[in-house]
Motif scaffolding. Sequence first.
Motif, PDB file in Angstrom:
ATOM      1  N   GLU A  46       0.866  -1.173   0.000  1.00  0.00           N
ATOM      2  CA  GLU A  46       0.000   0.000   0.000  1.00  0.00           C
ATOM      3  C   GLU A  46       0.907   1.229   0.000  1.00  0.00           C
ATOM      4  N   PRO A  47       0.378   2.371  -0.437  1.00  0.00           N
ATOM      5  CA  PRO A  47       1.179   3.587  -0.302  1.00  0.00           C
ATOM      6  C   PRO A  47       1.549   3.799   1.169  1.00  0.00           C
ATOM      7  N   LEU A  48       2.821   4.099   1.408  1.00  0.00           N
ATOM      8  CA  LEU A  48       3.301   4.235   2.778  1.00  0.00           C
ATOM      9  C   LEU A  48       2.481   5.242   3.573  1.00  0.00           C
ATOM     10  N   LEU A  51      -0.584   3.813   5.117  1.00  0.00           N
ATOM     11  CA  LEU A  51      -0.351   2.921   6.248  1.00  0.00           C
ATOM     12  C   LEU A  51       0.022   3.728   7.490  1.00  0.00           C
ATOM     13  N   LEU A  52       0.801   4.786   7.312  1.00  0.00           N
ATOM     14  CA  LEU A  52       1.254   5.558   8.475  1.00  0.00           C
ATOM     15  C   LEU A  52       0.126   6.378   9.093  1.00  0.00           C
ATOM     16  N   LYS A  59       6.147   2.386  13.502  1.00  0.00           N
ATOM     17  CA  LYS A  59       7.503   1.886  13.675  1.00  0.00           C
ATOM     18  C   LYS A  59       7.667   0.494  13.098  1.00  0.00           C
ATOM     19  N   GLU A  60       6.573  -0.197  12.874  1.00  0.00           N
ATOM     20  CA  GLU A  60       6.629  -1.606  12.524  1.00  0.00           C
ATOM     21  C   GLU A  60       6.410  -1.873  11.036  1.00  0.00           C
ATOM     22  N   VAL A  61       6.266  -0.826  10.256  1.00  0.00           N
ATOM     23  CA  VAL A  61       5.976  -1.010   8.842  1.00  0.00           C
ATOM     24  C   VAL A  61       7.265  -1.311   8.066  1.00  0.00           C
ATOM     25  N   TYR A  62       7.165  -2.221   7.096  1.00  0.00           N
ATOM     26  CA  TYR A  62       8.283  -2.503   6.193  1.00  0.00           C
ATOM     27  C   TYR A  62       8.091  -1.718   4.898  1.00  0.00           C
ATOM     28  N   VAL A  63       9.022  -0.819   4.594  1.00  0.00           N
ATOM     29  CA  VAL A  63       8.955  -0.155   3.293  1.00  0.00           C
ATOM     30  C   VAL A  63       9.632  -1.024   2.250  1.00  0.00           C
ATOM     31  N   VAL A  64       9.246  -0.808   1.011  1.00  0.00           N
ATOM     32  CA  VAL A  64       9.648  -1.641  -0.117  1.00  0.00           C
ATOM     33  C   VAL A  64      10.140  -0.725  -1.221  1.00  0.00           C
ATOM     34  N   LEU A  89      -5.071  -6.723   7.279  1.00  0.00           N
ATOM     35  CA  LEU A  89      -5.894  -6.854   6.074  1.00  0.00           C
ATOM     36  C   LEU A  89      -7.061  -5.878   6.080  1.00  0.00           C
ATOM     37  N   THR A  90      -7.206  -5.124   7.165  1.00  0.00           N
ATOM     38  CA  THR A  90      -8.335  -4.198   7.284  1.00  0.00           C
ATOM     39  C   THR A  90      -8.088  -2.926   6.485  1.00  0.00           C
ATOM     40  N   VAL A  91      -6.897  -2.354   6.635  1.00  0.00           N
ATOM     41  CA  VAL A  91      -6.572  -1.120   5.912  1.00  0.00           C
ATOM     42  C   VAL A  91      -6.613  -1.356   4.392  1.00  0.00           C
ATOM     43  N   PRO A  92      -6.000  -2.439   3.870  1.00  0.00           N
ATOM     44  CA  PRO A  92      -6.115  -2.687   2.426  1.00  0.00           C
ATOM     45  C   PRO A  92      -7.561  -2.915   1.978  1.00  0.00           C
TER      46      PRO A  92
END
Lengths: 453, 453
Positions: A46-48, A51-52, A59-64, A89-92
């Motif tokens: 998802e766009p960072l 998610l933020l 702090k726990e998000v993995y960027v790609v 899976l809720t935010v997506p």
Amino acid sequence: MARPRPLSGFPEFSPASRIVEQQVLDGLRRTFELHGFASLETRAVEPLSQLLRKGEIDKEVYVVRRVHEEPGEAADGAAEDGLALHFDLTVPFARYVVENSGTLVFPFKRYQIQKVWRGERPQEGRYREFCQADIDIVGRDTLPGHHEAEMALVMAEALTSLPLPPLRMQVNNRKLIEGFYRGLGAADPAAVMRSVDKLDKIGAEAVRADLVATAGLGEEQAEACLALAAITGTDARVADRVRALGVSDPLLEEGLQALVAVLEATAGIAPERVEIVADLSIARGLDYYTGTVYETRMVGFESLGSICSGGRYDALASDGRTTYPGVGISFGVTRALVPLLTRGVLAASRSTPTCVWVALVDEESRPAARRTAEALRRRGIAAEISPDAARFGKQIRAAERRGIPFVWFAGAAEDGGDQVRDIRSGEQVDADAHRWDPPAEDLRPRVVRAATD
Amino acid sequence: MARPRPLSGFPEFSPASRIVEQQVLDGLRRTFELHGFASLETRAVEPLSQLLRKGEIDKEVYVVRRVHEEPGEAADGAAEDGLALHFDLTVPFARYVVENSGTLVFPFKRYQIQKVWRGERPQEGRYREFCQADIDIVGRDTLPGHHEAEMALVMAEALTSLPLPPLRMQVNNRKLIEGFYRGLGAADPAAVMRSVDKLDKIGAEAVRADLVATAGLGEEQAEACLALAAITGTDARVADRVRALGVSDPLLEEGLQALVAVLEATAGIAPERVEIVADLSIARGLDYYTGTVYETRMVGFESLGSICSGGRYDALASDGRTTYPGVGISFGVTRALVPLLTRGVLAASRSTPTCVWVALVDEESRPAARRTAEALRRRGIAAEISPDAARFGKQIRAAERRGIPFVWFAGAAEDGGDQVRDIRSGEQVDADAHRWDPPAEDLRPRVVRAATD
């Protein structure tokens, strides 16, 4: 390569454990579909920025990003701020609903079984990559309250179809507790809720002090809040117990009725497998719940915390003009299974789908063995042919090491027909590949529960 | 949020398209398991250094790091060089085999159906996130050649069970072409192969020139290489045609026998669904293939290129002491399905698993409706209850918009019993939820193929 080591927080299953996981996922899917939930998968990223925006997970998000991307270069033309792996899976799903609202039919019921990623410190029940199974029902503008009961019913039914230890699903209602605090005269019901939410961690005495010091309650009000949180029950009498505390408020009453409706709708669920209980201490930390909330614990594995949680939220998503209220529950598949598999509570009866090992006399008979295997498969019996024509003792041991129950011998019968041997009992009988059937319980690998759980 | 836009290269399915995908995945799984392949899932990430070692994919790898990680900080204690998303399922499987070689039983057959990620420029048939379905057989130290025939057999059988357009699986053998080039007296057989591999792109005349200029062949030798590449056939006569070119070499002979073995083992597969053909122009670009190689095209969709490819490699993985030879094929699920779904070649008969919509007279009858739905579900019939007690016309339209075939009316029969209506025909009959069954073809959503493909 040197032998690689496992990555902490990224559990991988053995073939046998994967069979257990697959059967769990099959069971969930079956129940969800019987109730009319459609399957959905969203992309892993998802766009960072999206998610933020969603609370305290940052702090726990993995960027790609692509390995040769320049620093500062957009990870993708369509997302100026870069991409990150989804952490739930809720935010997506909320994003998917808004993106596709023109073609979805509401109320929309979907289940979603996918991996999610969080950069948390790994420990038992906490992983960096794990599988979740979510169900949600989302409406456009409105969503009737009976879906909150349906949600508990579907998930409880799904969980009881699985080979899990007994479960305890705890239900509460945000309207109930907020209405109670209001009716009690609390100036800041949210502050009261935050205090009461610490009960598990700090105990009743500390919460009492906190209610007075932080939430501005009097001693008697604090006492009433603790009395409310102490109430549990499995039927409508739980409402009587709340009313006996002498607080009255329209929102409280609404919440009580919704809570009782959940208990009544789920009364038919196998009570020896899942106990569905109103527990008025359950609040769920997150701000956005507005109705029923759910938590679920495995009996004997309470230290894992809740393995299946969720609730009603009045604004799952919004595109400015339209709001999409929803209710959902998420079952932590990896979180529940890894401890059960590690401790041997669950195991598979074999490590391969194969039911019949077709033995080979010599390499020249491989085409005939292929026809035998094909005849078995055509009737749904998984079969594989020995990779070599070793002596039969060696072939039987090869099957045994995989847990395959049957070995097929071409031309071993007195009349020149075939024979099949149950290698557990050693019993060997005449058989025809076009007619023979294994006992139903041997057809596919089974999930075996240890007697001790 | 403003309405989000799709991310280019990250396709997401509608609920109806997801039903098609699920049935495709179910069909693959069923065939793979009938042949004794065990399911496996590996984590989504691998150490970046491992992924970059594997050839020319490096520009396309997605690295992964925690959002608050300092630059230069290790992404994970266990992987000093950081992590990246896997770009295929072969490299992770090779790592898994070496990591778990002490507990796996060889030859080990596994299937693996997972998403993979590549930072490629998106176009039809090329995505940044896509699903692959792989089967591999891996041995310890040795792997008998008959598994190369088995691989074609299993994948061809799996693909013919799917609602795809007719397929053409092209098979060749590296030993055959290398032996031929050697027997011809070519000094650098690998250079010859690289030239011939360009046939598709640059044509015979340019390849002929390249063979002389780059691979150092004489005109006659070049002519023989082109003659070999022009040979196709579906049975043992293909070997005769090769031998008629007058080149002899032990490796060539070995390759011919292996190629004929693949054709013979797969001769029973439905020829109207998949044509398995020896095509001596197929080389597969990658260096590591050492035996049979496979490519598969969908008839009418040749521009997508091969949707299912693989081959034999003598060293899938090695831990220094032990080498693990293998053979595998990978089916590009997303790559094959997205074009078929986009063009309407494939569709689902409805967008939900629900078979029966239970209509609601009033909100008070919801518990009774729940019992009706429960009776249907207990016999495997997916049922959902109307979210509201709107007038029946509106409820029927709500079911219709989801493609649900049947609506259930409690107490609609003359004797006070229930009735069920097929809303496609309008036919309404007396029915008992404990006994009524829908026609078999309506029980679950079906995949419908457009007549035009």
